[in-house]
Design a protein around this motif. Sequence first.
Motif, PDB file in Angstrom:
ATOM      1  N   MET A  32     -14.019  -5.207  -0.466  1.00 24.26           N
ATOM      2  CA  MET A  32     -13.615  -6.043  -1.598  1.00 24.26           C
ATOM      3  C   MET A  32     -13.716  -7.530  -1.262  1.00 24.26           C
ATOM      4  N   LEU A  33     -13.276  -7.921  -0.073  1.00 28.81           N
ATOM      5  CA  LEU A  33     -13.347  -9.321   0.322  1.00 28.81           C
ATOM      6  C   LEU A  33     -14.794  -9.744   0.553  1.00 28.81           C
ATOM      7  N   MET A  34     -15.586  -8.851   1.120  1.00 28.79           N
ATOM      8  CA  MET A  34     -16.976  -9.186   1.390  1.00 28.79           C
ATOM      9  C   MET A  34     -17.770  -9.391   0.103  1.00 28.79           C
ATOM     10  N   GLN A  35     -17.470  -8.619  -0.926  1.00 27.97           N
ATOM     11  CA  GLN A  35     -18.227  -8.799  -2.171  1.00 27.97           C
ATOM     12  C   GLN A  35     -17.946 -10.155  -2.805  1.00 27.97           C
ATOM     13  N   PHE A  36     -16.736 -10.699  -2.607  1.00 28.60           N
ATOM     14  CA  PHE A  36     -16.476 -12.054  -3.085  1.00 28.60           C
ATOM     15  C   PHE A  36     -17.308 -13.061  -2.300  1.00 28.60           C
ATOM     16  N   GLY A  37     -17.367 -12.882  -0.981  1.00 28.55           N
ATOM     17  CA  GLY A  37     -18.161 -13.778  -0.147  1.00 28.55           C
ATOM     18  C   GLY A  37     -19.643 -13.714  -0.492  1.00 28.55           C
ATOM     19  N   LEU A  38     -20.165 -12.503  -0.721  1.00 24.61           N
ATOM     20  CA  LEU A  38     -21.583 -12.356  -1.086  1.00 24.61           C
ATOM     21  C   LEU A  38     -21.885 -13.009  -2.427  1.00 24.61           C
ATOM     22  N   ARG A  39     -21.005 -12.829  -3.388  1.00 24.21           N
ATOM     23  CA  ARG A  39     -21.223 -13.457  -4.698  1.00 24.21           C
ATOM     24  C   ARG A  39     -21.220 -14.976  -4.593  1.00 24.21           C
ATOM     25  N   GLN A  40     -20.314 -15.510  -3.783  1.00 23.54           N
ATOM     26  CA  GLN A  40     -20.267 -16.960  -3.618  1.00 23.54           C
ATOM     27  C   GLN A  40     -21.484 -17.464  -2.856  1.00 23.54           C
ATOM     28  N   PRO A  59     -15.940 -30.144  -2.006  1.00 23.61           N
ATOM     29  CA  PRO A  59     -15.985 -28.784  -2.582  1.00 23.61           C
ATOM     30  C   PRO A  59     -17.028 -27.871  -1.933  1.00 23.61           C
ATOM     31  N   SER A  60     -18.212 -28.398  -1.600  1.00 24.95           N
ATOM     32  CA  SER A  60     -19.235 -27.540  -0.979  1.00 24.95           C
ATOM     33  C   SER A  60     -18.810 -27.103   0.422  1.00 24.95           C
ATOM     34  N   VAL A  61     -18.150 -27.988   1.169  1.00 28.65           N
ATOM     35  CA  VAL A  61     -17.667 -27.625   2.507  1.00 28.65           C
ATOM     36  C   VAL A  61     -16.535 -26.596   2.386  1.00 28.65           C
ATOM     37  N   SER A  62     -15.649 -26.780   1.409  1.00 28.86           N
ATOM     38  CA  SER A  62     -14.575 -25.804   1.180  1.00 28.86           C
ATOM     39  C   SER A  62     -15.153 -24.436   0.856  1.00 28.86           C
ATOM     40  N   LEU A  63     -16.208 -24.422   0.054  1.00 28.36           N
ATOM     41  CA  LEU A  63     -16.849 -23.154  -0.301  1.00 28.36           C
ATOM     42  C   LEU A  63     -17.497 -22.507   0.918  1.00 28.36           C
ATOM     43  N   ILE A  64     -18.137 -23.288   1.761  1.00 31.87           N
ATOM     44  CA  ILE A  64     -18.750 -22.743   2.979  1.00 31.87           C
ATOM     45  C   ILE A  64     -17.680 -22.139   3.881  1.00 31.87           C
ATOM     46  N   VAL A  65     -16.564 -22.841   4.047  1.00 29.66           N
ATOM     47  CA  VAL A  65     -15.463 -22.316   4.872  1.00 29.66           C
ATOM     48  C   VAL A  65     -14.937 -21.015   4.281  1.00 29.66           C
ATOM     49  N   MET A  66     -14.788 -20.967   2.972  1.00 24.85           N
ATOM     50  CA  MET A  66     -14.280 -19.759   2.320  1.00 24.85           C
ATOM     51  C   MET A  66     -15.249 -18.595   2.490  1.00 24.85           C
ATOM     52  N   ILE A  67     -16.545 -18.855   2.356  1.00 20.43           N
ATOM     53  CA  ILE A  67     -17.547 -17.798   2.534  1.00 20.43           C
ATOM     54  C   ILE A  67     -17.513 -17.273   3.972  1.00 20.43           C
ATOM     55  N   ILE A  68     -17.411 -18.171   4.942  1.00 17.48           N
ATOM     56  CA  ILE A  68     -17.350 -17.750   6.347  1.00 17.48           C
ATOM     57  C   ILE A  68     -16.101 -16.904   6.588  1.00 17.48           C
ATOM     58  N   ILE A  69     -14.958 -17.354   6.066  1.00 16.18           N
ATOM     59  CA  ILE A  69     -13.718 -16.587   6.222  1.00 16.18           C
ATOM     60  C   ILE A  69     -13.875 -15.200   5.608  1.00 16.18           C
ATOM     61  N   GLU A  70     -14.424 -15.137   4.399  1.00 19.18           N
ATOM     62  CA  GLU A  70     -14.553 -13.856   3.711  1.00 19.18           C
ATOM     63  C   GLU A  70     -15.522 -12.914   4.420  1.00 19.18           C
ATOM     64  N   MET A  71     -16.645 -13.431   4.874  1.00 20.58           N
ATOM     65  CA  MET A  71     -17.654 -12.562   5.479  1.00 20.58           C
ATOM     66  C   MET A  71     -17.254 -12.126   6.894  1.00 20.58           C
ATOM     67  N   SER A  74     -13.911  -9.999   6.961  1.00 21.92           N
ATOM     68  CA  SER A  74     -14.071  -8.653   6.410  1.00 21.92           C
ATOM     69  C   SER A  74     -14.827  -7.742   7.378  1.00 21.92           C
ATOM     70  N   LEU A  75     -15.825  -8.267   8.074  1.00 23.66           N
ATOM     71  CA  LEU A  75     -16.532  -7.444   9.059  1.00 23.66           C
ATOM     72  C   LEU A  75     -15.610  -7.035  10.201  1.00 23.66           C
ATOM     73  N   PHE A  76     -14.824  -7.973  10.694  1.00 25.52           N
ATOM     74  CA  PHE A  76     -13.907  -7.657  11.793  1.00 25.52           C
ATOM     75  C   PHE A  76     -12.820  -6.682  11.343  1.00 25.52           C
ATOM     76  N   ILE A  77     -12.306  -6.865  10.141  1.00 32.83           N
ATOM     77  CA  ILE A  77     -11.258  -5.978   9.631  1.00 32.83           C
ATOM     78  C   ILE A  77     -11.805  -4.567   9.444  1.00 32.83           C
ATOM     79  N   MET A  78     -13.007  -4.452   8.883  1.00 36.06           N
ATOM     80  CA  MET A  78     -13.583  -3.127   8.675  1.00 36.06           C
ATOM     81  C   MET A  78     -13.822  -2.409   9.993  1.00 36.06           C
ATOM     82  N   ALA A  79     -14.256  -3.139  11.012  1.00 33.23           N
ATOM     83  CA  ALA A  79     -14.489  -2.528  12.320  1.00 33.23           C
ATOM     84  C   ALA A  79     -13.185  -2.266  13.060  1.00 33.23           C
TER      85      ALA A  79
END
Length: 163
Positions: A32-40, A59-71, A74-79
Amino acid sequence: MKNIFKQAYIKTTGYSYTNMGRLFLRLFVGVMLMQFGLRQWIGFDGYSSVFPSVLGMEPSVSLIVMIIIEMVSSLFIMAGFCTRLMVLPPFVAMIFCEYYLLHRAHEATYMMSWSNPAYLPVMFMGIFFFILLVGPGKISVDYFLSLHFIHSDNESESELEEV
């Protein structure tokens, strides 16, 4: 008939699949978190102009940070790797999201309908807090690394019995 009902009741309520449940929850929240990151990430050009500025960042830097956090999270949590540590960045990000959604709301908070997106960060925060409390479970990289460290130090597995 009474005996069959009693046996079925004991089988369905007496057995616990907590490790499978933790795995499912980790996979679910990670996807669920990864799909938000992929959409962004895919719609970066459109989102970067409307994304809010957080902590004084553009705003663009905030979005990049948010995408990195989400992606990454989510990979670490899933593993199940560094799970308790990796739920903290998205938990804090969801606090910022919730603040932004409620601060910018055009209607009073108590008048919001169930379909308002302000409930989504709260749901994620609840799941992340639960994972923080209970840990990743035995079906995780964290558990297998713990076993490896314990066996390499020739210690007993009694420390992991609570997991």
